[in-house]
Design a protein around this motif. Structure first.
Motif, PDB file in Angstrom:
ATOM      1  N   ASN A  48       0.817  -1.222   0.000  1.00 33.99           N
ATOM      2  CA  ASN A  48       0.000   0.000   0.000  1.00 33.99           C
ATOM      3  C   ASN A  48       0.846   1.266   0.000  1.00 33.99           C
ATOM      4  O   ASN A  48       0.385   2.319   0.422  1.00 33.99           O
ATOM      5  N   LEU A  49       2.072   1.133  -0.451  1.00 37.42           N
ATOM      6  CA  LEU A  49       2.982   2.274  -0.464  1.00 37.42           C
ATOM      7  C   LEU A  49       2.427   3.382  -1.365  1.00 37.42           C
ATOM      8  O   LEU A  49       2.111   3.146  -2.527  1.00 37.42           O
ATOM      9  N   PRO A  50       2.303   4.598  -0.825  1.00 35.78           N
ATOM     10  CA  PRO A  50       1.782   5.695  -1.647  1.00 35.78           C
ATOM     11  C   PRO A  50       2.848   6.165  -2.644  1.00 35.78           C
ATOM     12  O   PRO A  50       4.031   5.876  -2.479  1.00 35.78           O
ATOM     13  N   GLU A  86      -1.595  11.263   3.068  1.00 40.05           N
ATOM     14  CA  GLU A  86      -1.480   9.935   2.453  1.00 40.05           C
ATOM     15  C   GLU A  86      -0.331   9.141   3.070  1.00 40.05           C
ATOM     16  O   GLU A  86      -0.457   7.948   3.328  1.00 40.05           O
ATOM     17  N   TYR A 133      -0.559   5.624   5.249  1.00 41.98           N
ATOM     18  CA  TYR A 133       0.247   4.425   4.998  1.00 41.98           C
ATOM     19  C   TYR A 133       0.959   3.957   6.267  1.00 41.98           C
ATOM     20  O   TYR A 133       0.954   2.773   6.582  1.00 41.98           O
ATOM     21  N   TRP A 185      -1.517   2.332   8.506  1.00 39.43           N
ATOM     22  CA  TRP A 185      -1.867   1.009   7.985  1.00 39.43           C
ATOM     23  C   TRP A 185      -0.764   0.002   8.294  1.00 39.43           C
ATOM     24  O   TRP A 185      -1.035  -1.096   8.759  1.00 39.43           O
TER      25      TRP A 185
END
Length: 68
Positions: free
Chosen positions: A12-14, A22, A26, A29
């Motif tokens: 899920n790396l932005p 954002e 991350y 998360w």
């Protein structure tokens, strides 16, 4: 085939040019979904400090995984 830990942590790396919100989403998360044998943030910790601990944890998790 099972995902390697390196792929899991980057799932899920932005994007590189993401906003601070954002990036914080991350790290939150990662801290709450990555397996650890301890709680990253204790309920005893004041709520306004939670995000800071998530950020430090994400840095340490990435450093440890890259070192392996």
């Amino acid at each position: 085939m099972l995902a390697t830990p390196e792929l899991e942590i980057a799932a899920n790396l932005p994007p590189e040019s993401c906003s601070v919100a954002e990036a914080e989403r991350y790290t939150r998360w990662l801290a709450t979904h990555h397996y650890e044998n301890f709680n990253v943030v204790s309920w005893l910790l004041p709520r306004h400090l939670h995000q800071h601990f998530y950020n430090v944890y994400a840095y340490c998790r990435w450093s440890d995984d890259l070192g392996d």
